[in-house]
Scaffold this motif. Structure first.
Motif, PDB file in Angstrom:
ATOM      1  N   LEU A  38      66.818 154.199  79.757  1.00 28.59           N
ATOM      2  CA  LEU A  38      66.274 153.093  80.553  1.00 28.59           C
ATOM      3  C   LEU A  38      65.148 153.545  81.474  1.00 28.59           C
ATOM      4  O   LEU A  38      64.326 152.735  81.892  1.00 28.59           O
ATOM      5  CB  LEU A  38      67.385 152.439  81.371  1.00 28.59           C
ATOM      6  N   ASN A  39      65.099 154.822  81.784  1.00 28.69           N
ATOM      7  CA  ASN A  39      64.047 155.331  82.663  1.00 28.69           C
ATOM      8  C   ASN A  39      62.850 155.909  81.902  1.00 28.69           C
ATOM      9  O   ASN A  39      61.881 156.327  82.538  1.00 28.69           O
ATOM     10  CB  ASN A  39      64.615 156.392  83.604  1.00 28.69           C
ATOM     11  N   THR A  40      62.927 155.947  80.580  1.00 26.62           N
ATOM     12  CA  THR A  40      61.816 156.508  79.806  1.00 26.62           C
ATOM     13  C   THR A  40      61.207 155.536  78.810  1.00 26.62           C
ATOM     14  O   THR A  40      60.081 155.734  78.369  1.00 26.62           O
ATOM     15  CB  THR A  40      62.262 157.764  79.038  1.00 26.62           C
ATOM     16  N   ALA A  85      53.746 150.805  81.928  1.00 27.38           N
ATOM     17  CA  ALA A  85      55.013 150.881  82.677  1.00 27.38           C
ATOM     18  C   ALA A  85      56.070 151.568  81.825  1.00 27.38           C
ATOM     19  O   ALA A  85      56.495 151.053  80.786  1.00 27.38           O
ATOM     20  CB  ALA A  85      55.481 149.487  83.076  1.00 27.38           C
ATOM     21  N   TYR A  86      56.496 152.754  82.269  1.00 23.98           N
ATOM     22  CA  TYR A  86      57.552 153.502  81.595  1.00 23.98           C
ATOM     23  C   TYR A  86      58.813 153.430  82.440  1.00 23.98           C
ATOM     24  O   TYR A  86      58.795 153.789  83.614  1.00 23.98           O
ATOM     25  CB  TYR A  86      57.143 154.961  81.393  1.00 23.98           C
ATOM     26  N   GLY A  87      59.899 152.982  81.836  1.00 26.88           N
ATOM     27  CA  GLY A  87      61.149 152.880  82.557  1.00 26.88           C
ATOM     28  C   GLY A  87      61.323 151.503  83.170  1.00 26.88           C
ATOM     29  O   GLY A  87      60.363 150.780  83.465  1.00 26.88           O
ATOM     30  N   ILE A  88      62.584 151.129  83.354  1.00 29.96           N
ATOM     31  CA  ILE A  88      62.909 149.778  83.793  1.00 29.96           C
ATOM     32  C   ILE A  88      62.415 149.469  85.200  1.00 29.96           C
ATOM     33  O   ILE A  88      62.031 148.339  85.501  1.00 29.96           O
ATOM     34  CB  ILE A  88      64.443 149.530  83.674  1.00 29.96           C
ATOM     35  N   GLU A  89      62.386 150.471  86.088  1.00 30.92           N
ATOM     36  CA  GLU A  89      61.945 150.208  87.461  1.00 30.92           C
ATOM     37  C   GLU A  89      60.457 149.871  87.505  1.00 30.92           C
ATOM     38  O   GLU A  89      60.037 148.918  88.148  1.00 30.92           O
ATOM     39  CB  GLU A  89      62.256 151.410  88.348  1.00 30.92           C
TER      40      GLU A  89
END
Length: 686
Positions: free
Chosen positions: A172-174, A181-185
């Motif tokens: 989810l972070n990659t 935008a890489y990753g859910i955040e």
């Protein structure tokens, strides 16, 4: 007939037994291969999970002023901090058996192989979340058999060495969500302007559908297509039992508000400042450069975004469209915190940071340090010296030097220290420098925080030493804060991706000057903005006094190639330089730009803040003085100004009306005007 049937039966049984043995052997071989493969991947140990993350810079108000990443905008979140709808949606649409397999799904692989063989190409994938995570970490996205094999091997290594939650968190972070935008955040902030902890079910299901085709399914490119993909995600969640159909329908019907207009272009506040921060953390504080390559840092700085915008606004407004360059540094004199920093006219055209790396002569900005030294050695604001064209003989007669005042303006009379500061009289400064001893100026400059090497020579009185805007703004802070030397501070705290504090700082101040003399020097510097003091020439700050509504002090400086303005209030010390990068003379109009930028920035940067006067320390007294004679002002004096002295050194002799002076014998007038110091300099200069 019966014999034939028996033979056929026996032959069939032999074939069945052979097939069973082959199947058993194949099973044993496959089991052995699987055990061997798993043992091999276990023996290889855990593969590294390090990925480049986005480093975030925060201003003094906790707002984000910039981000740095190696081409991948990524902000790491722990799994527990990610909204559970995101997790459920991702598992439902990407890998429903995630918690039940060893990194790959044989049935999905088999189905994908059949489809690919039929089409004679790699048209369909069957990657689990673990396989996708492995691909994100270690591999390319090419659809080749070799890459698929390597993907399988890395997936097994991940499964054998990390638990499922660690793998899901990493995925989810990659995973890539489009638009950098890489990753859910990063995706949550990019699409919806909020953290992944705050997403609604509708938002979570929209984002979960994007990784299958980040460009194809981006709602910013095609909302209708993205909504269809969102429906697939929601129905997958219904199928896995984490949602009811009613909840899915409500989420699909929810209107989504995208925040991409603000996030499309990354806003960077103070790019020169951020470069200075990174360099300080590496070169001076000692953080490893690899930390910036890996990223994930949270850097809390001292920059005031509002002040920075004001600085950039007036630089843009005042600078002409040519090669003329500029630098500005503003800091809090009470703390040393750098509040604004401009290192050039346009960062993208020239990232060279003139605010910190410039090496140019400071001109008359050195005079406040000189006159503070004079006050320490018996001078007062009323001390007079002769301002006239002068030739100095130096180095025991081996050198002759004939400096001049600006535009060759001389009083051809005695002037007070107050006038000398306001007019920036060079002759007064050089005489003072030589009388005190050339070490005195160097000592005061060093005490206030100037770090450039200064040599003890006569021309230092006129600023013949290379300095930069940051150290001048720092050194002038000692006058603004009552005599304390401050250390310029750019960074308050650095936190890594795990939440560990790598560095934290507090303001550093130490006594450097006598608070009383620092105040008197400040009072002298206020004179440059007071047109009331105009005499044989004009005060140097009269052209910008109309910009200012609060109590300020400062000193301008110039050389043939440089223009400086350094000044302060109790809340802000600011240095501005204008000039060319190469040896190119500035003209008279360009020489005024630094003053205008400084005045307008100072006024607007402090807009809304209290108009705080400089505190008068104990032991200092203000008297009404005739600024032209240094005598005590009376009703007979045409001019007067409240000027500050150490108690006991203020003038006591009243000034006299012109008629009274005419009545005095010539010898008495001469004696009253020319003291022994003046006679010494008249002799020394000629």
């Amino acid at each position: 007939m019966e014999v034939i049937l028996n033979r056929r039966k026996r032959r069939k049984m032999r074939l069945i037994r052979l097939l069973f043995r082959l199947i058993l052997l194949l099973f044993v071989l496959l089991t052995a291969a699987a055990v061997g493969l798993l043992s091999y991947t276990k023996m290889q140990g855990p593969p590294p999970l390090t990925v480049a993350q986005t480093t975030v810079y925060f201003g003094a108000d906790q707002s984000i002023i910039g981000e740095r990443h190696q081409g991948e905008n990524r902000h790491w979140l722990e799994l527990s901090a990610i909204d559970h709808d995101v997790i459920d949606a991702t598992i439902a649409v990407e890998d429903r058996k995630f918690y039940n397999h060893f990194g790959f799904d044989p049935f999905r692989i088999g189905g994908a192989m059949v489809a690919n063989i039929r089409s004679q190409s790699m048209v369909q994938g069957a990657s689990t979340i673990t396989q996708q995570y492995a691909r994100n970490l270690y591999l390319s996205h090419d659809k080749t058999w070799k890459r698929k094999w390597n993907e399988l091997m890395y997936s097994l290594r991940l499964e054998m060495n990390y638990d499922k939650d660690q793998i899901l968190e990493g995925y989810l972070n990659t995973v890539y969500y489009g638009h950098g935008a890489y990753g859910i955040e990063a995706a949550a902030y990019h699409y919806f302007g909020k953290s992944a902890q705050e997403l609604s079910l509708a938002e979570a299901s929209m984002l979960a559908g994007i990784p299958k085709g980040p460009s194809y399914y981006s709602p910013l490119f095609d909302l209708e297509r993205a909504k269809k993909r969102q429906s697939v995600v929601l129905q997958s969640m219904v199928a896995t039992g984490v949602l009811t159909q009613v909840e899915a329908d409500e989420a699909y019907a929810e209107d989504l508000v995208f925040d991409h207009d603000e996030l499309e272009a990354t806003t960077t506040v103070g790019p020169y400042f951020q470069d200075a921060v990174e360099r300080e953390l590496i070169q001076e504080i000692g953080l490893e450069p690899t930390l910036f390559e890996i990223g994930g840092l949270r850097i809390y700085t001292t920059l005031d975004p509002n002040m920075q915008r004001e600085a950039e606004r007036f630089v843009q407004a005042e600078m002409p469209n040519n090669d003329l360059q500029v630098a500005l540094v503003a800091l809090d004199p009470m703390q040393g915190d750098v509040k604004a920093l401009v290192g050039g006219k346009e960062y993208h055209d020239s990232p060279f940071n003139r605010a910190t790396d410039l090496e140019r002569h400071g001109g008359s900005t050195f005079k406040p340090f000189l006159y503070y030294a004079a006050l320490e050695n018996g001078y007062t604001p009323a001390s007079t010296l002769l301002s006239e064209e002068t030739t100095f003989t130096l180095d025991e007669g081996r050198e002759v030097w004939k400096p001049s005042n600006f535009n060759d303006n001389y009083a051809n009379d005695f002037i007070t220290l107050l006038q000398a500061m306001a007019y920036s009289d060079n002759i007064y400064a050089i005489k003072t420098h030589l009388l005190l001893g050339m070490d005195k100026l160097v000592d005061v400059a060093d005490r206030t925080g100037m770090t450039s090497p200064l040599s003890e020579r006569a021309s230092l009185a006129l600023g013949a030493a290379e300095v930069n805007p940051l150290e001048l703004a720092t050194a002038y802070s000692a006058f603004a804060n009552g005599g304390q030397r401050v250390t310029p501070r750019l960074v308050r705290k650095v936190v890594d991706s795990e939440g560990e504090i790598l560095y934290e700082s507090e303001p550093e101040l130490e006594p450097a000057l006598d608070p009383r003399l620092a105040y008197i020097t400040t009072d002298l510097m206020k004179g440059m903005f007071d047109p009331y003091l105009n005499g044989y020439t004009s005060v140097t700050g009269g052209s910008i006094s109309h910009f200012l509504s609060r109590e300020v002090a400062g000193k301008s400086g110039s050389t043939p190639t440089d223009s400086w303005m350094v000044g302060f209030t109790p809340q802000l010390s600011t240095s501005v330089w204008v000039g060319y990068d190469r040896d190119h003379l500035i003209d008279s109009s360009e020489a005024q730009i630094a003053k205008r930028i400084w005045a307008q920035f100072t006024e607007h940067a402090l807009e809304g803040q209290d108009m705080i006067p400089f505190d008068v320390p104990d032991g200092v007294i203000g008297v009404e003085m005739d600024p032209f004679t240094g005598l005590l002002a009376t009703e007979d004096c045409p001019t007067h100004r409240t000027t500050y002295f150490l108690e006991g050194t203020e003038p006591t002799t009243p000034c006299q009306s012109p008629s009274e002076e005419d009545a005095m014998p010539d010898e008495e007038q001469d004696h009253d005007k020319e003291n022994i110091i003046d006679r010494f300099f008249r002799w020394f200069g000629n």
